[in-house]
Design a protein around this motif. Structure first.
Motif, PDB file in Angstrom:
ATOM      1  N   UNK A 242       0.761  -1.244   0.165  1.00 52.86           N
ATOM      2  CA  UNK A 242      -0.287  -0.471   0.095  1.00 52.86           C
ATOM      3  C   UNK A 242       1.285   1.198   0.275  1.00 52.86           C
ATOM      4  N   UNK A 243       2.006   1.208   0.031  1.00 52.72           N
ATOM      5  CA  UNK A 243       2.731   2.066   0.100  1.00 52.72           C
ATOM      6  C   UNK A 243       3.787   3.018   1.098  1.00 52.72           C
TER       7      UNK A 243
ATOM      8  N   UNK B 143      -1.772  -7.168  12.180  1.00 52.50           N
ATOM      9  CA  UNK B 143      -0.718  -8.259  11.708  1.00 52.50           C
ATOM     10  C   UNK B 143      -2.115  -8.177   9.908  1.00 52.50           C
ATOM     11  N   UNK B 144      -1.452  -8.934   9.299  1.00 47.44           N
ATOM     12  CA  UNK B 144      -2.619  -8.837   8.529  1.00 47.44           C
ATOM     13  C   UNK B 144      -4.550  -9.419   8.152  1.00 47.44           C
ATOM     14  N   UNK B 145      -4.809  -9.773   9.171  1.00 54.38           N
ATOM     15  CA  UNK B 145      -5.932  -9.861   9.393  1.00 54.38           C
ATOM     16  C   UNK B 145      -6.924  -9.615  11.207  1.00 54.38           C
ATOM     17  N   UNK B 146      -7.530  -9.553  11.188  1.00 52.79           N
ATOM     18  CA  UNK B 146      -7.891  -8.749  12.633  1.00 52.79           C
ATOM     19  C   UNK B 146      -8.260  -9.153  14.183  1.00 52.79           C
TER      20      UNK B 146
ATOM     21  N   UNK C  40      -6.104   1.413  12.437  1.00 48.10           N
ATOM     22  CA  UNK C  40      -4.639   0.640  12.536  1.00 48.10           C
ATOM     23  C   UNK C  40      -3.867   1.482  11.090  1.00 48.10           C
ATOM     24  N   UNK C  41      -4.291   2.319  10.555  1.00 47.22           N
ATOM     25  CA  UNK C  41      -3.821   3.101   9.029  1.00 47.22           C
ATOM     26  C   UNK C  41      -3.175   4.623  10.669  1.00 47.22           C
ATOM     27  N   UNK C  42      -3.098   5.264  11.665  1.00 48.37           N
ATOM     28  CA  UNK C  42      -2.898   5.739  12.466  1.00 48.37           C
ATOM     29  C   UNK C  42      -2.276   4.750  13.226  1.00 48.37           C
ATOM     30  N   UNK C  43      -2.704   3.645  13.231  1.00 47.17           N
ATOM     31  CA  UNK C  43      -1.021   2.869  14.189  1.00 47.17           C
ATOM     32  C   UNK C  43      -0.028   2.867  13.004  1.00 47.17           C
TER      33      UNK C  43
ATOM     34  N   UNK D 296      -3.037  -2.663   5.001  1.00 46.75           N
ATOM     35  CA  UNK D 296      -1.863  -2.401   6.027  1.00 46.75           C
ATOM     36  C   UNK D 296      -1.260  -3.033   7.342  1.00 46.75           C
ATOM     37  N   UNK D 297      -2.142  -3.966   7.464  1.00 47.87           N
ATOM     38  CA  UNK D 297      -0.633  -5.548   7.973  1.00 47.87           C
ATOM     39  C   UNK D 297       0.339  -5.691   7.379  1.00 47.87           C
ATOM     40  N   UNK D 298      -0.081  -5.752   6.299  1.00 45.94           N
ATOM     41  CA  UNK D 298       1.702  -5.852   5.202  1.00 45.94           C
ATOM     42  C   UNK D 298       2.725  -4.744   5.848  1.00 45.94           C
ATOM     43  N   UNK D 299       2.161  -4.079   6.412  1.00 46.51           N
ATOM     44  CA  UNK D 299       3.067  -2.512   5.251  1.00 46.51           C
ATOM     45  C   UNK D 299       4.032  -2.295   6.171  1.00 46.51           C
TER      46      UNK D 299
END
Length: 304
Positions: free
Chosen positions: A10-11, A240-243, A261-264, A284-287
């Motif tokens: 996602x960058x 992580x990539x899951x909840x 999560x974005x803020x985290x 997000x979890x892969x970022x």
């Protein structure tokens, strides 16, 4: 300085480069959804959706830094039982060697889990880069030490065309509590004692309540931070990539939402995410947390 972003997701790496005034000119990923949202957030870069084993590096613009986040699932302890496809995931790291062989950029930064250093082919991978004239310096970095309200331990390999490995003197910042990113009144809460709630979850919440009071965060399943969760006055564990993480407030609870999560992850509130919750959480979890990338690139610029 100019950079390219391999396995760009996602960058997060690209956002960190932007904050360091490094221009990302080209970004690639094999997953079309990741490319779509990287492009939405970084429209000035050239975007390619492809398996980077198949990349024609002649078509990639010249650059000063190669940023890369090869697949970590084959290395991570969380992968569970070894599977045949894990070899294919680990092999994505060889795309970095291919890129550097053609472009001979002055620097590269490779992000992965610390277990990457235990990969059986890691010595061969290092040898290949050494034969191209590169030195490597692994840096094990916790994003919480850079002011992100999340403990996210990752390995950042600083690769340089220098005689000796380039060990960076990175800044450290105070830890931030996860309470700063919780949007307390913006999302729907659910009763803890609703029908169907598992006994294990209820016991975990009760144990957490005894330790932390009425408000705390806890892993929704049994792994991570033990069985009782953790205080909201400290960084949370890894997103992580899951909840994975639930917020407990009195007799109510809910899962972290994508905006939290974005803020985290340390991404700005304007950063565009998929509308689908599952896709947003996965990306997000892969970022990469941008501030770590910024700190590394700022130090690389000083070393250049």
């Amino acid at each position: 300085m100019q950079a390219i972003d391999l396995f760009a997701g996602i960058g997060g790496f690209s956002e960190g480069a932007k904050q360091a005034k490094v221009r990302v000119v080209w970004a690639a990923n094999h997953w079309r959804l990741a490319v779509e949202f990287h492009s939405a957030n970084h429209p000035d870069a050239i975007h390619v959706c492809q398996d980077l084993h198949q990349a024609d590096w002649r078509e990639v613009p010249r650059h000063d830094v190669c940023l890369a986040s090869p697949a970590c699932q084959g290395h991570s302890k969380a992968r569970g039982k070894e599977r045949p496809y894990h070899d294919a995931l680990r092999s994505t790291a060889w795309a970095v060697v291919s890129c550097l062989e053609y472009h001979r950029s002055p620097f590269a930064v490779v992000e992965n889990v610390p277990e990457f250093l235990d990969w059986s082919l890691y010595p061969s991978w290092v040898d290949a880069l050494g034969r191209l004239g590169y030195s490597l310096a692994p840096h094990i970095i916790d994003s919480a030490d850079h002011g992100v309200p999340q403990h996210r331990l990752r390995m950042f390999l600083v690769i340089s065309r220098s005689k000796n490995p380039l060990v960076l003197n990175l800044p450290k910042r105070p830890h931030r509590p996860v309470s700063e990113i919780i949007e307390w009144d913006a999302h729907r809460w659910n009763p803890i004692n609703k029908p169907g709630r598992s006994i294990k979850t209820l016991k975990r919440i009760e144990a957490g309540r005894k330790q932390f009071g009425d408000c705390f965060v806890a892993p929704f399943y049994s792994s991570g931070s033990g069985l009782t969760g953790r205080s909201i006055d400290r960084p949370i564990g890894t997103f992580s990539t899951v909840d994975r993480w639930a917020i407990i407030r009195g007799d109510q609870m809910r899962m972290f939402q994508p905006s939290e999560v974005r803020a985290g992850m340390g991404l700005p509130s304007t950063y565009v995410l998929p509308k689908t919750r599952r896709e947003a959480i996965h990306l997000l979890g892969n970022g990469v947390t941008p501030v770590v990338a910024t700190d590394i690139l700022n130090e690389l610029r000083r070393a250049a």
